[in-house]
Design a protein around this motif. Structure first.
Motif, PDB file in Angstrom:
ATOM      1  N   SER A 126       0.838  -1.216   0.000  1.00  0.00           N
ATOM      2  CA  SER A 126       0.000   0.000   0.000  1.00  0.00           C
ATOM      3  C   SER A 126       0.864   1.253   0.000  1.00  0.00           C
ATOM      4  CB  SER A 126      -0.931  -0.001   1.219  1.00  0.00           C
ATOM      5  OG  SER A 126      -1.807  -1.109   1.189  1.00  0.00           O
ATOM      6  N   GLY A 127       1.969   1.212   0.778  1.00  0.00           N
ATOM      7  CA  GLY A 127       2.872   2.357   0.805  1.00  0.00           C
ATOM      8  C   GLY A 127       3.507   2.619  -0.547  1.00  0.00           C
ATOM      9  N   PHE A 129       2.272   1.851  -3.542  1.00  0.00           N
ATOM     10  CA  PHE A 129       1.279   2.377  -4.472  1.00  0.00           C
ATOM     11  C   PHE A 129       0.899   3.821  -4.134  1.00  0.00           C
ATOM     12  CE2 PHE A 129       0.264  -2.188  -5.308  1.00  0.00           C
ATOM     13  CZ  PHE A 129       0.505  -2.146  -6.672  1.00  0.00           C
ATOM     14  N   MET A 130       0.771   4.134  -2.850  1.00  0.00           N
ATOM     15  CA  MET A 130       0.409   5.495  -2.468  1.00  0.00           C
ATOM     16  C   MET A 130       1.479   6.498  -2.879  1.00  0.00           C
ATOM     17  SD  MET A 130      -1.603   5.323   1.186  1.00  0.00           S
ATOM     18  CE  MET A 130      -0.256   4.535   2.052  1.00  0.00           C
ATOM     19  N   LEU A 131       2.746   6.112  -2.740  1.00  0.00           N
ATOM     20  CA  LEU A 131       3.832   7.016  -3.115  1.00  0.00           C
ATOM     21  C   LEU A 131       3.966   7.123  -4.631  1.00  0.00           C
ATOM     22  CD1 LEU A 131       6.487   5.993  -0.454  1.00  0.00           C
ATOM     23  CD2 LEU A 131       5.155   8.100  -0.513  1.00  0.00           C
ATOM     24  N   SER A 132       3.827   5.998  -5.322  1.00  0.00           N
ATOM     25  CA  SER A 132       3.954   6.039  -6.781  1.00  0.00           C
ATOM     26  C   SER A 132       2.807   6.810  -7.428  1.00  0.00           C
ATOM     27  CB  SER A 132       4.007   4.610  -7.342  1.00  0.00           C
ATOM     28  OG  SER A 132       2.804   3.914  -7.070  1.00  0.00           O
ATOM     29  N   GLU A 133       1.629   6.759  -6.821  1.00  0.00           N
ATOM     30  CA  GLU A 133       0.475   7.482  -7.359  1.00  0.00           C
ATOM     31  C   GLU A 133       0.392   8.917  -6.840  1.00  0.00           C
ATOM     32  OE1 GLU A 133      -2.792   5.065  -6.204  1.00  0.00           O
ATOM     33  OE2 GLU A 133      -2.277   3.409  -7.560  1.00  0.00           O
ATOM     34  N   ASP A 134       1.328   9.307  -5.960  1.00  0.00           N
ATOM     35  CA  ASP A 134       1.366  10.667  -5.410  1.00  0.00           C
ATOM     36  C   ASP A 134       0.030  11.036  -4.758  1.00  0.00           C
ATOM     37  OD1 ASP A 134       2.493  13.118  -4.787  1.00  0.00           O
ATOM     38  OD2 ASP A 134       1.781  14.062  -6.633  1.00  0.00           O
ATOM     39  N   GLN A 135      -0.481  10.143  -3.921  1.00  0.00           N
ATOM     40  CA  GLN A 135      -1.733  10.425  -3.237  1.00  0.00           C
ATOM     41  C   GLN A 135      -1.558  11.513  -2.182  1.00  0.00           C
ATOM     42  OE1 GLN A 135      -3.507   6.823  -1.759  1.00  0.00           O
ATOM     43  NE2 GLN A 135      -3.325   5.753  -3.718  1.00  0.00           N
ATOM     44  N   PHE A 136      -0.392  11.553  -1.546  1.00  0.00           N
ATOM     45  CA  PHE A 136      -0.093  12.603  -0.576  1.00  0.00           C
ATOM     46  C   PHE A 136       1.406  12.661  -0.386  1.00  0.00           C
ATOM     47  CE2 PHE A 136      -0.826   8.726   1.834  1.00  0.00           C
ATOM     48  CZ  PHE A 136       0.294   8.657   2.641  1.00  0.00           C
ATOM     49  N   GLY A 137       1.872  13.697   0.295  1.00  0.00           N
ATOM     50  CA  GLY A 137       3.296  13.862   0.548  1.00  0.00           C
ATOM     51  C   GLY A 137       3.516  14.565   1.867  1.00  0.00           C
ATOM     52  N   VAL A 138       4.770  14.700   2.261  1.00  0.00           N
ATOM     53  CA  VAL A 138       5.121  15.386   3.500  1.00  0.00           C
ATOM     54  C   VAL A 138       4.637  16.834   3.433  1.00  0.00           C
ATOM     55  CG1 VAL A 138       7.025  16.167   4.954  1.00  0.00           C
ATOM     56  CG2 VAL A 138       7.106  13.905   3.904  1.00  0.00           C
ATOM     57  N   GLY A 139       3.935  17.270   4.463  1.00  0.00           N
ATOM     58  CA  GLY A 139       3.398  18.628   4.509  1.00  0.00           C
ATOM     59  C   GLY A 139       1.944  18.724   4.103  1.00  0.00           C
ATOM     60  N   ASP A 140       1.380  17.662   3.529  1.00  0.00           N
ATOM     61  CA  ASP A 140      -0.031  17.681   3.132  1.00  0.00           C
ATOM     62  C   ASP A 140      -0.932  17.558   4.344  1.00  0.00           C
ATOM     63  OD1 ASP A 140       0.576  17.954   0.511  1.00  0.00           O
ATOM     64  OD2 ASP A 140       0.032  15.921  -0.104  1.00  0.00           O
ATOM     65  N   THR A 148      -7.757  13.753  11.107  1.00  0.00           N
ATOM     66  CA  THR A 148      -7.274  14.811  10.221  1.00  0.00           C
ATOM     67  C   THR A 148      -5.953  15.333  10.772  1.00  0.00           C
ATOM     68  OG1 THR A 148      -9.526  15.487   9.627  1.00  0.00           O
ATOM     69  CG2 THR A 148      -7.757  17.058   9.197  1.00  0.00           C
ATOM     70  N   GLY A 149      -4.931  15.381   9.923  1.00  0.00           N
ATOM     71  CA  GLY A 149      -3.633  15.852  10.393  1.00  0.00           C
ATOM     72  C   GLY A 149      -2.687  16.135   9.248  1.00  0.00           C
ATOM     73  N   THR A 150      -1.567  16.753   9.586  1.00  0.00           N
ATOM     74  CA  THR A 150      -0.531  17.092   8.618  1.00  0.00           C
ATOM     75  C   THR A 150       0.494  15.966   8.556  1.00  0.00           C
ATOM     76  OG1 THR A 150      -0.797  19.442   9.096  1.00  0.00           O
ATOM     77  CG2 THR A 150       1.214  18.789   7.972  1.00  0.00           C
ATOM     78  N   VAL A 151       0.865  15.553   7.342  1.00  0.00           N
ATOM     79  CA  VAL A 151       1.821  14.467   7.161  1.00  0.00           C
ATOM     80  C   VAL A 151       3.212  14.928   7.602  1.00  0.00           C
ATOM     81  CG1 VAL A 151       2.882  12.880   5.518  1.00  0.00           C
ATOM     82  CG2 VAL A 151       0.479  13.530   5.247  1.00  0.00           C
ATOM     83  N   GLN A 152       3.790  14.224   8.577  1.00  0.00           N
ATOM     84  CA  GLN A 152       5.119  14.551   9.083  1.00  0.00           C
ATOM     85  C   GLN A 152       6.207  13.699   8.443  1.00  0.00           C
ATOM     86  OE1 GLN A 152       5.713  16.998  11.813  1.00  0.00           O
ATOM     87  NE2 GLN A 152       3.721  17.546  10.964  1.00  0.00           N
ATOM     88  N   GLU A 153       5.891  12.421   8.223  1.00  0.00           N
ATOM     89  CA  GLU A 153       6.874  11.501   7.657  1.00  0.00           C
ATOM     90  C   GLU A 153       6.147  10.365   6.953  1.00  0.00           C
ATOM     91  OE1 GLU A 153      10.861   8.948   9.002  1.00  0.00           O
ATOM     92  OE2 GLU A 153       9.532   9.837  10.507  1.00  0.00           O
ATOM     93  N   VAL A 154       6.734   9.888   5.866  1.00  0.00           N
ATOM     94  CA  VAL A 154       6.147   8.788   5.100  1.00  0.00           C
ATOM     95  C   VAL A 154       7.194   7.693   4.935  1.00  0.00           C
ATOM     96  CG1 VAL A 154       5.058   8.087   2.944  1.00  0.00           C
ATOM     97  CG2 VAL A 154       4.651  10.381   3.834  1.00  0.00           C
ATOM     98  N   THR A 155       6.854   6.481   5.346  1.00  0.00           N
ATOM     99  CA  THR A 155       7.692   5.316   5.088  1.00  0.00           C
ATOM    100  C   THR A 155       6.843   4.292   4.334  1.00  0.00           C
ATOM    101  OG1 THR A 155       7.144   4.132   7.129  1.00  0.00           O
ATOM    102  CG2 THR A 155       8.926   5.743   7.244  1.00  0.00           C
ATOM    103  N   LEU A 156       7.465   3.194   3.950  1.00  0.00           N
ATOM    104  CA  LEU A 156       6.707   2.180   3.223  1.00  0.00           C
ATOM    105  C   LEU A 156       5.689   1.490   4.125  1.00  0.00           C
ATOM    106  CD1 LEU A 156       9.428   0.477   0.992  1.00  0.00           C
ATOM    107  CD2 LEU A 156       7.685   2.131   0.320  1.00  0.00           C
TER     108      LEU A 156
END
Length: 286
Positions: A126-127, A129-140, A148-156
């Motif tokens: 899932s991680g 696919f979410m990153l490859s499809e650019d569903q969200f990123g750091v700061g979103d 509901t919250g701001t993305v601080q860090e993304v790992t697989l």
């Protein structure tokens, strides 16, 4: 005995080299992210000076910066996993652990473990696919279920969010079934202005248009509004109230300040023109 201490020394050296490589790799990734972000900012500044501000170009450039931050977070995670695997296999080889049978048994055992680690595999897939499809990123700013919250860090495996109260949440990627991204593109909000039902609709609409005219070009709001507020007209009539609606289009998650300003301007303009508020139902006397 001397042979054991020699192997132990080699293992310590391998671990030390792995830690050194990790430090250097993280430093390179951090510097690269900063350089790409600075280059993107300078490119955006030159473009805005030559062509003027455009909502679509701003959204694309902001999204590019967020993708750079997300890529940096992902690369740090991949480096850590790769170094742990390489260092572990190297240390086992130093102490004479045969790799062939170990890898063969790992393959057989991996099938058995896989049944118990389906959720882990699901998180990683899932991680990816979410990153490859650019569903969200750091700061979103995103919505995951009721969170509901701001993305601080993304790992697989997990995504770290921070909600408005400051609480850090760790969401497994495989558990994200429905996701809303507030920070992509733009945000909109509709402001309801209630007045008395028997007031002149055309007069009220005209007053509101004059009150909000030019907001998008004012210094206070030009960095948040993407276009001038639009007075839509009557949105509802119930009881003794007629509601006039005003639509705002702003940068992602920047609509609340302009919405408050629109309410303040509307109240001031209507009060100065003598426009009455909603007609409240009469309270029965005892």
């Amino acid at each position: 005995m001397a042979d054991f201490w020699e192997k132990l020394l080699l293992a310590v050296i391998v671990i030390a080299v792995a830690l050194l490589v990790r430090t250097v790799a993280r430093f390179v990734i951090r510097r690269s992210v900063r350089a790409l972000t600075a280059r993107q900012a300078s490119t955006d500044g030159a473009s805005s000076e030559s062509q003027g501000f455009h909502p679509r170009s701003w959204g694309a450039s902001e999204r590019q910066r967020q993708r750079i931050d997300t890529l940096g977070s992902l690369l740090r995670n991949v480096v850590d996993v790769a170094l742990v695997v390489v260092a572990l296999l190297t240390v086992l080889a130093i102490f004479g652990v045969p790799m062939g049978p170990l890898l063969a048994s790992a393959g057989v055992g991996g099938v058995a473990i896989g049944f118990g680690a389906q959720s882990l595999v699901k998180d990683y897939l899932s991680g990816i696919f979410m990153l490859s499809e650019d569903q969200f990123g750091v700061g979103d700013l995103i919505k995951v279920g009721e969170l509901t919250g701001t993305v601080q860090e993304v790992t697989l495996r997990v995504t770290q969010l921070r909600d408005p109260s400051g609480t850090a949440w760790y969401v497994r990627n495989g558990e994200i079934l429905t996701l809303g991204n507030v920070s992509q593109g733009f945000s909109t909000v509709t402001v309801d202005i209630p007045v008395a039902l028997d007031e002149d609709q055309d007069k009220v609409t005209s007053l509101l248009r004059e009150a909000v005219a030019g907001m998008a070009t004012e210094a206070e709001w030009s960095g948040k509004l993407l276009e001038e507020p639009s007075v839509l007209g009557v949105g509802d009539m119930s009881g003794g109230t007629m509601t006039i609606q005003i639509s705002l289009k702003a940068r992602p998650n920047e609509q609340w300040g302009p919405a408050r300003a629109v309410r303040e301007r509307a109240q001031r303009a209507l009060a100065e023109a003598g426009i009455r508020g909603p007609i409240l139902p009469a309270t029965p006397t005892q």
